[in-house]
Design a protein around this motif. Structure first.
Motif, mmCIF file in Angstrom:
data_model
loop_
_atom_site.group_PDB
_atom_site.id
_atom_site.type_symbol
_atom_site.label_atom_id
_atom_site.label_comp_id
_atom_site.label_asym_id
_atom_site.label_seq_id
_atom_site.Cartn_x
_atom_site.Cartn_y
_atom_site.Cartn_z
ATOM 1 N N ASN A 196 0.829 -1.199 0.000
ATOM 2 C CA ASN A 196 0.000 0.000 0.000
ATOM 3 C C ASN A 196 0.866 1.252 0.000
ATOM 4 O O ASN A 196 0.582 2.205 -0.740
ATOM 5 N N GLU A 220 -6.321 -0.495 -1.925
ATOM 6 C CA GLU A 220 -7.388 0.369 -1.418
ATOM 7 C C GLU A 220 -6.806 1.683 -0.917
ATOM 8 O O GLU A 220 -5.787 1.705 -0.245
ATOM 9 N N GLU A 259 -6.633 1.993 -7.094
ATOM 10 C CA GLU A 259 -7.650 1.175 -6.437
ATOM 11 C C GLU A 259 -8.589 0.501 -7.432
ATOM 12 O O GLU A 259 -9.052 -0.612 -7.202
ATOM 13 N N SER A 262 -8.313 -3.235 -8.482
ATOM 14 C CA SER A 262 -8.644 -4.325 -7.569
ATOM 15 C C SER A 262 -9.671 -5.294 -8.148
ATOM 16 O O SER A 262 -9.588 -6.496 -7.919
#
Length: 173
Positions: free
Chosen positions: A14, A63, A68, A71
């Motif tokens: 992340n 996220e 994002e 995903s």
């Protein structure tokens, strides 16, 4: 793999994904460890991180980042390449490796939050790199003052030639 290791992987990915300007997802099915290491070495040369990660962990890691929207696309075997400075260099390195390896293929990417399919990544790879674009821009910026100086130098040169011709003409008369 226990929960703590998974949490570490998610947090690390992340952090890197939030800093990355481009995220390219590829399929590595059937590649040997040696081939993967060769790919990692090539990508490290241009400042790109390459990580094979489980799809569920990748979904959680992306996220809250610009990437994002990728995903939803994670299926089967996936690896994520994250480029930070020059997205073109990352795309070029991956596209070049995809040409040489029959088992490696590009799937899709995210460039600063915009979805790119495989064809768009290959088109991005054809663009000139950042240093090439900067040198081209610098050459263009230098051309204007150089042409301006040359223009005035030519005016002075022609004036000098005219005065020299007048002088020669008066000396002969």
């Amino acid at each position: 793999m226990n929960r703590q290791e998974k949490a570490q992987i998610i947090e690390s990915l992340n952090e890197r994904a939030s800093k990355a300007s481009i995220a390219v997802v590829s399929d590595f099915k059937g590649m040997s460890v040696e081939e993967t290491n060769v790919l990692r070495d090539k990508l490290n040369e241009v400042g790109v991180d390459y990580q094979v990660v489980k799809n569920t962990l990748a979904r959680l890691a992306l996220e809250g980042t610009d990437h994002e929207h990728l995903s939803e696309q994670f299926k089967e075997n996936c690896a994520v390449a994250l480029g930070y400075d020059d997205p073109v260099a990352a795309a070029k390195a991956l596209a070049d490796f995809a040409k040489t390896s029959k088992k490696f293929e590009l799937k899709f990417a995210s460039l600063e939050g915009k979805y790119l399919d495989e064809a768009a990544v290959k088109e991005l790879a054809k663009m000139p790199s950042r240093p090439e674009l900067l040198s081209s821009m610098l050459g263009t910026m230098q051309a204007v003052p150089r042409n301006f100086v040359c223009l005035f130098a030519n005016v002075q040169r022609k004036l000098l030639w005219a005065l020299t011709a007048i002088k020669d003409q008066q000396e002969t008369a």
